[in-house]
Motif scaffolding. Structure first.
Motif, PDB file in Angstrom:
ATOM      1  N   CYS A  84      66.898 -19.614 -76.432  1.00  0.00           N
ATOM      2  CA  CYS A  84      66.119 -18.557 -75.024  1.00  0.00           C
ATOM      3  C   CYS A  84      65.765 -17.226 -75.835  1.00  0.00           C
ATOM      4  O   CYS A  84      66.440 -16.684 -76.723  1.00  0.00           O
ATOM      5  N   THR A  87      65.470 -11.134 -74.317  1.00  0.00           N
ATOM      6  CA  THR A  87      65.345 -11.001 -73.010  1.00  0.00           C
ATOM      7  C   THR A  87      64.806 -11.936 -72.065  1.00  0.00           C
ATOM      8  O   THR A  87      63.560 -12.453 -72.401  1.00  0.00           O
ATOM      9  N   SER A  88      65.298 -12.372 -71.077  1.00  0.00           N
ATOM     10  CA  SER A  88      64.722 -13.580 -70.239  1.00  0.00           C
ATOM     11  C   SER A  88      63.571 -13.143 -69.528  1.00  0.00           C
ATOM     12  O   SER A  88      63.581 -12.104 -68.947  1.00  0.00           O
ATOM     13  N   LEU A  90      62.481 -14.159 -67.035  1.00  0.00           N
ATOM     14  CA  LEU A  90      62.837 -14.656 -65.443  1.00  0.00           C
ATOM     15  C   LEU A  90      63.541 -13.385 -64.745  1.00  0.00           C
ATOM     16  O   LEU A  90      63.498 -13.305 -63.452  1.00  0.00           O
ATOM     17  N   PRO A 123      70.232 -23.596 -69.282  1.00  0.00           N
ATOM     18  CA  PRO A 123      68.863 -23.604 -68.972  1.00  0.00           C
ATOM     19  C   PRO A 123      68.243 -24.943 -69.553  1.00  0.00           C
ATOM     20  O   PRO A 123      68.421 -25.434 -70.397  1.00  0.00           O
ATOM     21  N   CYS A 126      65.601 -24.441 -73.034  1.00  0.00           N
ATOM     22  CA  CYS A 126      65.781 -23.460 -74.159  1.00  0.00           C
ATOM     23  C   CYS A 126      67.297 -23.518 -74.434  1.00  0.00           C
ATOM     24  O   CYS A 126      68.062 -23.997 -73.406  1.00  0.00           O
ATOM     25  N   ALA A 128      70.863 -21.707 -74.615  1.00  0.00           N
ATOM     26  CA  ALA A 128      71.137 -20.404 -74.064  1.00  0.00           C
ATOM     27  C   ALA A 128      71.826 -19.637 -75.066  1.00  0.00           C
ATOM     28  O   ALA A 128      72.581 -20.116 -76.103  1.00  0.00           O
ATOM     29  N   GLN A 157      70.966 -17.802 -63.417  1.00  0.00           N
ATOM     30  CA  GLN A 157      69.985 -18.806 -64.108  1.00  0.00           C
ATOM     31  C   GLN A 157      68.771 -17.603 -64.531  1.00  0.00           C
ATOM     32  O   GLN A 157      67.984 -18.127 -65.539  1.00  0.00           O
ATOM     33  N   ARG A 158      68.536 -16.518 -63.817  1.00  0.00           N
ATOM     34  CA  ARG A 158      67.304 -15.621 -64.149  1.00  0.00           C
ATOM     35  C   ARG A 158      67.680 -15.033 -65.591  1.00  0.00           C
ATOM     36  O   ARG A 158      66.874 -14.659 -66.273  1.00  0.00           O
ATOM     37  N   GLN A 159      68.996 -15.111 -65.986  1.00  0.00           N
ATOM     38  CA  GLN A 159      69.340 -14.536 -67.165  1.00  0.00           C
ATOM     39  C   GLN A 159      69.427 -15.450 -68.362  1.00  0.00           C
ATOM     40  O   GLN A 159      69.780 -15.140 -69.155  1.00  0.00           O
ATOM     41  N   GLN A 160      69.148 -16.724 -67.982  1.00  0.00           N
ATOM     42  CA  GLN A 160      69.061 -17.977 -69.028  1.00  0.00           C
ATOM     43  C   GLN A 160      70.521 -17.991 -69.429  1.00  0.00           C
ATOM     44  O   GLN A 160      70.478 -18.189 -70.909  1.00  0.00           O
TER      45      GLN A 160
END
Length: 407
Positions: A84, A87-88, A90, A123, A126, A128, A157-160
């Motif tokens: 991933c 920086t995510s 998301l 994720p 990708c 993690a 989840q937004r932070q993957q």
């Protein structure tokens, strides 16, 4: 007369210009409001209408589910997948937090279709970079738990992240012991998975900004630096309460958490002192990012203020090596892998011990393995710690050879 007419003409022109400007500003505000709701409907979960806000309040951020989509998994996790991004993409910043009427765990489950049994997530597209366990000490707070899960799952989840959520439920009616439950949570989570980082999370605190990353730093992290109940300010320098994060190495260095704080208060400050005594310092996000909203409630029954807390704190320097992960006793009552979290119900005894003197000890009921001690032995065998050689951009501190999961 001509002069008077000119003045009136000028006055009407001036008023006309003001009206036009006000109309344009009003139109712009209207367009912003419309575009805001369009974004919600386009990016949000389209499977049903949003729940109605019971408490109202001004909008302070975006919908926590807005940046998430639920694609079919393009890769199986046995295949090679790219890591991933550092920086995510998301992450969206501030999150609007309100407490919704009619919320159920079934609704939370429906909105998080990629969360699997036991509250685990990876994720889908990708690999993690970070593996984080969330430890929630708990007793009779199911109403608060459903709100935390509603916000925490999409937040992570937004932070993957690859993550798991553990609810450590204290059995019985004896006085609540938050720190001892967190010790149990560390041991049981590490037994199941080789987590990079463990977040110890109060059930009534909701994060308000997803830039507050749930990954470990080089030193123990205090994430809940700005709570609404404290006016979004740090109440005092050594405060370590609410939400904090430790790597396995941090936890071992400070001998975990104290086991003898029964009731409300004192354990957070003891933990903060342990951080210092172990040669570490407290890491924190900025006040702008480390914001949390507390679910208002009265002091729980069975969690009365601990009258001994100040005397105990005064002795932390003498007791921290003798009271912690190395002296913890408990019994697992049940372990349930639920759709949104793993629930571990545990008997942690009383101030007199795991059992009263009238009850003989049953060695078979005691946890047969001690993952923390095994972890310590593995770390002792290793050379000096160095940051892991992870793909470029991994800012979290790791051990060069991470300890194997304790089975």
């Amino acid at each position: 007369m001509v002069t008077l007419q000119s003045k009136w003409r000028f006055l009407f022109m001036f008023l006309g210009i003001q009206l036009v400007v006000m109309a344009l500003l009003s139109r712009e505000g209207y367009q912003k409001r419309v575009s805001y709701f369009i974004r919600i409907f386009r990016k949000g979960d389209a499977t049903g209408p949003p729940l109605q806000n019971r408490t109202g309040g001004a909008l302070g951020g975006g919908d926590v589910y807005a940046n998430l989509s639920h694609p079919s998994r393009g890769h199986s996790h046995g295949d090679e997948m790219p890591y991933c991004p550092k920086t995510s993409p998301l992450i969206g910043g501030p999150i609007h937090v309100s407490f919704l009427s009619g919320l159920t765990l079934a609704e939370v489950q429906r909105k998080n279709p990629l969360v699997v049994r036991g509250g685990r997530y990876r994720p889908p597209e990708c690999e993690a970079r970070h593996k984080t366990a969330i430890i929630i000490p708990h007793r009779n707070r199911e109403h608060h738990l459903k709100f935390l899960l509603y916000y925490l799952h999409p937040f992570l989840q937004r932070q993957q992240l690859s993550y798991g959520i553990y609810v450590i439920h204290q059995a019985g009616n004896y006085t609540f012991n938050r720190a001892k439950l967190m010790n149990v949570g560390f041991r049981e989570a590490m037994r199941e998975e080789d987590w990079d980082c463990l977040f110890f999370h109060d059930v009534d605190l909701i994060p308000e900004d997803d830039r507050n990353l749930y990954v470990c730093d080089d030193n123990p992290k205090h994430a809940a630096i700005a709570m609404d109940k404290f006016g979004y300010k740090l109440p005092y320098k050594m405060y370590f309460g609410g939400v904090s994060a430790l790597s396995p190495l941090h936890y071992l260095k400070m001998n975990g958490f104290p086991n003898n704080y029964w009731g409300w208060g004192g354990e957070d400050d003891d933990i903060g002192v342990r951080v210092s005594l172990a040669g570490m310092y407290i890491s924190r996000p900025s006040l702008k990012v480390g914001r949390y909203k507390m679910i208002k409630h009265k002091l729980d029954k069975g969690n009365d203020i601990n009258p001994k807390r100040f005397n105990m704190l005064a002795k932390t320097r003498q007791t921290w090596k003798m009271d912690g992960m190395n002296t913890m006793e408990y019994e697992i009552v049940s372990r349930d892998y639920l759709p949104l979290y793993t629930n571990i119900t545990v008997n942690i005894g009383t101030e007199s011990g795991l059992r009263s003197p009238a009850q003989p000890r049953k060695p078979a009921e005691k946890p047969a393995e001690k993952p923390a001690e095994k972890l310590a032995e593995k770390l002792a065998e290793k050379p000096a710690e160095k940051p892991a050689e992870k793909p470029a951009g991994n800012s979290s501190t790791k051990l060069q050879n991470k300890p194997a999961a304790v089975k």
